[in-house]
Every structure is written in structure tokens, then in C-alpha cells.
Design a protein around this motif. Structure first.
Motif, PDB file in Angstrom:
ATOM      1  N   ALA A 155       0.910  -1.246  -0.092  1.00  0.00           N
ATOM      2  CA  ALA A 155      -0.162   0.021  -0.116  1.00  0.00           C
ATOM      3  C   ALA A 155       0.805   1.263   0.038  1.00  0.00           C
ATOM      4  CB  ALA A 155      -0.770  -0.014   1.313  1.00  0.00           C
ATOM      5  N   LEU A 156       1.820   1.186   0.698  1.00  0.00           N
ATOM      6  CA  LEU A 156       2.898   2.348   0.876  1.00  0.00           C
ATOM      7  C   LEU A 156       3.530   2.484  -0.519  1.00  0.00           C
ATOM      8  CD1 LEU A 156       4.515   1.914   4.346  1.00  0.00           C
ATOM      9  CD2 LEU A 156       2.758   3.292   3.694  1.00  0.00           C
ATOM     10  N   ALA A 157       4.010   1.433  -1.168  1.00  0.00           N
ATOM     11  CA  ALA A 157       4.437   1.529  -2.445  1.00  0.00           C
ATOM     12  C   ALA A 157       3.395   2.138  -3.450  1.00  0.00           C
ATOM     13  CB  ALA A 157       5.027   0.082  -3.141  1.00  0.00           C
ATOM     14  N   VAL A 158       2.394   1.530  -3.434  1.00  0.00           N
ATOM     15  CA  VAL A 158       1.473   2.106  -4.488  1.00  0.00           C
ATOM     16  C   VAL A 158       0.886   3.601  -4.504  1.00  0.00           C
ATOM     17  CG1 VAL A 158      -1.055   1.950  -5.247  1.00  0.00           C
ATOM     18  CG2 VAL A 158       0.164  -0.161  -4.662  1.00  0.00           C
ATOM     19  N   GLY A 352     -14.725  -1.969   4.739  1.00  0.00           N
ATOM     20  CA  GLY A 352     -13.614  -2.677   4.846  1.00  0.00           C
ATOM     21  C   GLY A 352     -13.957  -4.115   4.892  1.00  0.00           C
ATOM     22  N   LYS A 353     -12.895  -4.891   4.212  1.00  0.00           N
ATOM     23  CA  LYS A 353     -13.277  -6.507   4.140  1.00  0.00           C
ATOM     24  C   LYS A 353     -12.039  -7.220   4.279  1.00  0.00           C
ATOM     25  CE  LYS A 353     -12.534  -6.390  -0.860  1.00  0.00           C
ATOM     26  NZ  LYS A 353     -13.009  -6.638  -2.145  1.00  0.00           N
ATOM     27  N   VAL A 354     -12.210  -8.408   5.214  1.00  0.00           N
ATOM     28  CA  VAL A 354     -11.287  -9.060   5.572  1.00  0.00           C
ATOM     29  C   VAL A 354     -11.170 -10.324   4.368  1.00  0.00           C
ATOM     30  CG1 VAL A 354     -10.108 -10.545   7.167  1.00  0.00           C
ATOM     31  CG2 VAL A 354     -11.430  -8.654   7.865  1.00  0.00           C
ATOM     32  N   GLN A 355      -9.792 -10.396   3.630  1.00  0.00           N
ATOM     33  CA  GLN A 355      -9.690 -11.437   2.821  1.00  0.00           C
ATOM     34  C   GLN A 355      -9.359 -12.933   3.214  1.00  0.00           C
ATOM     35  OE1 GLN A 355      -8.117  -8.756  -0.983  1.00  0.00           O
ATOM     36  NE2 GLN A 355      -6.285  -9.527   0.490  1.00  0.00           N
ATOM     37  N   ALA A 356      -9.357 -13.897   2.498  1.00  0.00           N
ATOM     38  CA  ALA A 356      -9.047 -15.085   3.021  1.00  0.00           C
ATOM     39  C   ALA A 356      -7.613 -15.283   3.737  1.00  0.00           C
ATOM     40  CB  ALA A 356      -9.217 -16.015   1.989  1.00  0.00           C
ATOM     41  N   ASN A 357      -6.740 -14.439   3.228  1.00  0.00           N
ATOM     42  CA  ASN A 357      -5.413 -14.490   3.797  1.00  0.00           C
ATOM     43  C   ASN A 357      -5.231 -13.618   4.949  1.00  0.00           C
ATOM     44  OD1 ASN A 357      -5.605 -11.858   2.363  1.00  0.00           O
ATOM     45  ND2 ASN A 357      -3.646 -12.161   1.521  1.00  0.00           N
ATOM     46  N   GLY A 358      -6.284 -13.040   5.358  1.00  0.00           N
ATOM     47  CA  GLY A 358      -5.972 -12.372   6.688  1.00  0.00           C
ATOM     48  C   GLY A 358      -5.839 -10.698   6.448  1.00  0.00           C
ATOM     49  N   ARG A 359      -5.951 -10.306   5.263  1.00  0.00           N
ATOM     50  CA  ARG A 359      -5.342  -8.806   4.894  1.00  0.00           C
ATOM     51  C   ARG A 359      -6.884  -7.906   5.065  1.00  0.00           C
ATOM     52  NH1 ARG A 359      -2.275  -4.947   5.725  1.00  0.00           N
ATOM     53  NH2 ARG A 359      -4.032  -3.991   6.092  1.00  0.00           N
ATOM     54  N   MET A 360      -6.909  -6.984   5.874  1.00  0.00           N
ATOM     55  CA  MET A 360      -8.091  -6.205   5.791  1.00  0.00           C
ATOM     56  C   MET A 360      -7.896  -5.217   4.795  1.00  0.00           C
ATOM     57  SD  MET A 360      -9.984  -3.555   6.844  1.00  0.00           S
ATOM     58  CE  MET A 360      -9.240  -2.336   8.155  1.00  0.00           C
ATOM     59  N   VAL A 361      -8.601  -5.030   3.741  1.00  0.00           N
ATOM     60  CA  VAL A 361      -8.520  -4.061   2.672  1.00  0.00           C
ATOM     61  C   VAL A 361      -9.621  -2.881   3.171  1.00  0.00           C
ATOM     62  CG1 VAL A 361      -9.098  -3.929   0.285  1.00  0.00           C
ATOM     63  CG2 VAL A 361      -8.066  -6.049   1.094  1.00  0.00           C
ATOM     64  N   HIS A 362      -8.954  -1.676   2.905  1.00  0.00           N
ATOM     65  CA  HIS A 362      -9.483  -0.538   3.081  1.00  0.00           C
ATOM     66  C   HIS A 362      -8.951   0.682   2.283  1.00  0.00           C
ATOM     67  CE1 HIS A 362      -6.453   1.159   5.892  1.00  0.00           C
ATOM     68  NE2 HIS A 362      -6.184  -0.282   6.001  1.00  0.00           N
ATOM     69  N   ASP A 363      -9.737   1.584   2.096  1.00  0.00           N
ATOM     70  CA  ASP A 363      -8.906   2.869   1.290  1.00  0.00           C
ATOM     71  C   ASP A 363      -7.710   3.342   2.208  1.00  0.00           C
ATOM     72  OD1 ASP A 363     -10.794   2.324  -0.324  1.00  0.00           O
ATOM     73  OD2 ASP A 363     -12.165   4.211   0.111  1.00  0.00           O
ATOM     74  N   PRO A 389      -8.367   3.505  -3.568  1.00  0.00           N
ATOM     75  CA  PRO A 389      -9.378   2.534  -3.298  1.00  0.00           C
ATOM     76  C   PRO A 389      -8.458   1.266  -2.766  1.00  0.00           C
ATOM     77  CG  PRO A 389      -9.871   3.434  -5.443  1.00  0.00           C
ATOM     78  CD  PRO A 389      -8.266   3.746  -5.069  1.00  0.00           C
ATOM     79  N   GLY A 390      -9.057   0.471  -1.650  1.00  0.00           N
ATOM     80  CA  GLY A 390      -8.609  -0.640  -1.144  1.00  0.00           C
ATOM     81  C   GLY A 390      -8.191  -1.590  -2.071  1.00  0.00           C
ATOM     82  N   ASP A 391      -8.824  -1.843  -3.059  1.00  0.00           N
ATOM     83  CA  ASP A 391      -8.548  -2.817  -4.170  1.00  0.00           C
ATOM     84  C   ASP A 391      -7.283  -2.775  -4.767  1.00  0.00           C
ATOM     85  OD1 ASP A 391     -10.788  -4.642  -3.046  1.00  0.00           O
ATOM     86  OD2 ASP A 391     -12.058  -3.989  -4.814  1.00  0.00           O
ATOM     87  N   LYS A 392      -6.868  -1.376  -4.929  1.00  0.00           N
ATOM     88  CA  LYS A 392      -5.704  -1.021  -5.468  1.00  0.00           C
ATOM     89  C   LYS A 392      -4.674  -0.952  -4.534  1.00  0.00           C
ATOM     90  CE  LYS A 392      -3.673   2.820  -8.247  1.00  0.00           C
ATOM     91  NZ  LYS A 392      -3.728   4.088  -9.115  1.00  0.00           N
ATOM     92  N   ALA A 393      -4.904  -0.701  -3.591  1.00  0.00           N
ATOM     93  CA  ALA A 393      -3.671  -0.300  -2.476  1.00  0.00           C
ATOM     94  C   ALA A 393      -3.387  -1.683  -1.967  1.00  0.00           C
ATOM     95  CB  ALA A 393      -4.406   0.462  -1.413  1.00  0.00           C
TER      96      ALA A 393
END
Length: 406
Positions: A155-158, A352-363, A389-393
Motif C-alpha cells: 500500500a505504501l509503494a502504490v 472494509g473487508k477481510v480477505q481469505a489471507n487475513g488482509r483487511m482491505v480498506h482505502d 481504493p482498497g482493491d488498488k492499495a
């Protein structure tokens, strides 16, 4: 005989009541209390980054939740891991084996977070990482019980890396903290810079908690790179920026990319030195009314505005408790499933949503530090440049490299 029958009836009723109580306890809090450990750096280079402020945020979350779940009290315990994986692992082991801690959170420092997440997998306990950044936590070293909340190196790199390349910063030199976090941050940013058509001219590694950055900065200055990427955090980043100012690096035409820079560090070095720096965060106190409400209450009890890490800790503690309530138990498997099933919608993780790998995706948010003239008062430090957007970050579970999702 009648007296004996009455005595037997009372004994049977008492046994039935105890059996019901036992069943209720087993289905609820396993030992009559839900205990959460906040394990982070409270005295070193990242003390302002999360530190005691994260402990306070966790306590706020418990109080706002009502202080209990499934009829059991909620307790917060905390400790300073001193940025040392062995110390952190020993504390975590004692918490699990002796103190009956149910989950450990915050976990500043990637090497510490990876070590404790590995131990927690062995012990079948939940960890939620707010303070560490490496994508390995939800990538190649993911576990069924490990979650990653506030941000990560991708996310920081993006955010910061991508924005600077797109505005002409196409040659880079990295000053990198010499441990797992720095390595991951440099690697992720390099991929993004090169994907955008940029080029990395070189890098140099420095030890954690370095005091003198002069030799590292001189190498960066001599490279001629347009962007000097600071793949470090906390006081290391602050000291890098302050010493870069003494060398006149920015005045000489090069730009600093503080790849992990939070409100705490901006406050520490002041707007005069930090002005103009572009950074990526997952939270800012003045984003909207929900952010301001939390920040106002936090400020009243802790005396400063919350950082992304502290706000993320509040959010992760709250989500864990919601999962315990939804599961009807603090049993790890059930709670981990509920954490993935439940949406995250608070002042930190909107939608936000928590993916199957445990990553919480948010803006995530791209900010620029204001100049002293632009600031309207204390803690008015950022201007918003873009919402990412979280899906990009964040990486998708499929692309994360997590064995659980392949």
C-alpha cells in the motif's frame, strides 16, 4: 423418605444447573474472561509510532464495546518487546501458556510480527498486526489465525512510490532499514517504480535506531537520483529528514520520499522541516466527522492526536470483539471465521473487508504535509491529494502468495 427425596431433587437440580453453566462457559469465554495483549515498542525508535498510544486506543475500544462480551469481562494487557523477536516471542509464550491471553495485537516491527504470528499459529491463537508492514504476514508466511490491519508495504509503494513516479520522480536511491520491514518496503516500492517506467540507481542499508545518517545521505546525494526513498520508519525517518535538511539535499533539487511517515513523526520534527513531503496513511484525524469524533475523544485522554497505527489498533480490537460476539465463543477457529465473514465499517475501515489471507482491505490516502503558512492550527498538518481504493492499495488474496489461497 420424603426428606431424602427432596434432598436428591435439590442435588439433581444443582447438578443440572452446574452442567448448564459449564456448557454456557464452554460456548462463551473459555476461562470466564476475554484477554487481549498489546505487544509493541514502548521505549524505542517506534514508541511514538504506536507505543503507549496504541494501548490507550485498545482500552478505548474495550470501553466503547461495553467492557464485556458474551457476559465475560474484557481485559487488556500490554508489554514492550523492545523490537527484539526473541523477547517478543518469550512474552507471547508466557501470555498464552500462563496468563491465558486469547489474542495478541499491534506488533510493531516486521521481524517481531512474523515471529509472534508463527508462534501463535503453533499455539492456535489469533494475532492482528497493526504496526508492522511486511506483506509476508499475509503472503508467503500467512497463517489461518493471522490478520493484518492498518497498512502494508504494498500500500505504501502504490501510494507514495506511484504518485512520485507519475509526477516525474523516475530515478530513485533508497536508504533502507536493515531488517525485514525495510527490505520488504524497498522491494515493493522498487517493483512499483519500475512498473511505472522508473529506475532505481542504488541503495544503502542502515541499522535500526541509527543516530548518524550522514554517510548514507552523502551516498544518496552523490547518486543524482531525483527521489531519495526512505525505507524506514519512526525516529529513523525523522532523523533522516532532519539530517537531510542540514545537508541541503532538498534545496539541491532532490526530493525525499518518506515511505512510512505518520502524523507522530510530522509532529515531532515540525512543519518547517516536514513541509512538502508526500506520504501515504490509512487514517487522518481531520478526514471527516467520524475521524474527528474519535480523535477528539482520544486527544482528551492521551493529549495528542492518534496516528494511523493507534486508530488501526482501536479498529482491530473492536472487530475482534465483534467476531467473538458473533461466534458465540472465543474459540480460535470460530472467531477467525467470523473475522473473515464480518464486514469492517468504522471510522478507520470504511467499507472494509477481510480477505481469505487475513488482509483487511480498506482505502488508503495520499497526503502532502502542509507548510507552516497553510496550517490553521495545532495538528493541522495534511492536505489530501488522493484516495487510493482498497482493491488498488492492497494485493488480492490470490496474488498475495499466501499458501492458504492458492
Amino acid at each position: 423418605m420424603r426428606t431424602l427425596r427432596r434432598a436428591l431433587a435439590r442435588t439433581t437440580a444443582l447438578a443440572a444447573a452446574l452442567l448448564c453453566a459449564s456448557g454456557s462457559w464452554a460456548a462463551g469465554a473459555s476461562d470466564g474472561v476475554v484477554k487481549i495483549g498489546i505487544l509493541n515498542d514502548q521505549s524505542g525508535v517506534y514508541a511514538d509510532f504506536g507505543g503507549r498510544g496504541s494501548v490507550e486506543a485498545a482500552k478505548m475500544a474495550v470501553e466503547d464495546f461495553g467492557g464485556q462480551v458474551l457476559g465475560a469481562p474484557i481485559q487488556i494487557v500490554d508489554a514492550d518487546h523492545q523490537n527484539k523477536p526473541d523477547i517478543a516471542s518469550n512474552i507471547a509464550r508466557q501470555w498464552y501458556d500462563t496468563d491465558k491471553v486469547d489474542a495478541i495485537m499491534e506488533l510493531t516491527t516486521s521481524s517481531v510480527a512474523l515471529a509472534v504470528q508463527g508462534l501463535s499459529h503453533e499455539k492456535k491463537k489469533i494475532t492482528i498486526v497493526d504496526g508492522a508492514a511486511t506483506t509476508d504476514l499475509t503472503g508467503k508466511q500467512c497463517t489461518p489465525y493471522g490478520f493484518h490491519w492498518a497498512y502494508d508495504t504494498h500500500a505504501l509503494a502504490v501510494g507514495t512510490g506511484g504518485s512520485l513516479v507519475e509526477t516525474g520522480g523516475d530515478t530513485w536511491f533508497f536508504l533502507t532499514a536493515d531488517y525485514a520491514f525495510g527490505t520488504a518496503l524497498q522491494a515493493d516500492t522498487t517493483k512499483y517504480v519500475e512498473a511505472k517506467g522508473g529506475k532505481v540507481l542504488g541503495s544503502v542499508r542502515h541499522p535500526l535506531s541509527a543516530q548518524d545518517f550522514s554517510s548514507f545521505l552523502l551516498q544518496a546525494q552523490g547518486s543524482g537520483a531525483k527521489i531519495i526513498g526512505l525505507a524506514n520508519a519512526g525516529l529513523d525517518t525523522s532523523n533522516s529528514i532532519k539530517q537531510a535538511a542540514e545537508f541541503g539535499i532538498v534545496q539541491g533539487g532532490q526530493r525525499l520520499a518518506a515511505l512510512l511517515f505518520t502524523l507522530a513523526e510530522v509532529h515531532g520534527i515540525g512543519l518547517k522541516t516536514a513541509q512538502g513531503i508526500v506520504l501515504t496513511e490509512g487514517y487522518y484525524w481531520d478526514l471527516d466527522d467520524r475521524s474527528r469524533d474519535f480523535a477528539k475523544r482520544y486527544m482528551a485522554r492521551f493529549g495528542r492526536m492518534p496516528s494511523m497505527i493507534q486508530a488501526g489498533t482501536y479498529s482491530s480490537v473492536t472487530h475482534y470483539l465483534k467476531a467473538v460476539r458473533a461466534a458465540g465463543t472465543d474459540e480460535t477457529e470460530a472467531v477467525a471465521k467470523a473475522m473473515r465473514d464480518l464486514p469492517v465499517d468504522d471510522f478507520f475501515g470504511r467499507g472494509g473487508k477481510v480477505q481469505a489471507n487475513g488482509r483487511m482491505v480498506h482505502d488508503m490516502y495520499l497526503f502532502q504535509v502542509k507548510s507552516p503558512a497553510e496550517s490553521k492550527g495545532p495538528w493541522d498538518y495534511y492536505k489530501l491529494l488522493a484516495t487510493i481504493p482498497g482493491d488498488k492499495a492492497f494485493l488480492s488474496a490470490k496474488d498475495s502468495g499466501c499458501p492458504l489461497t492458492q
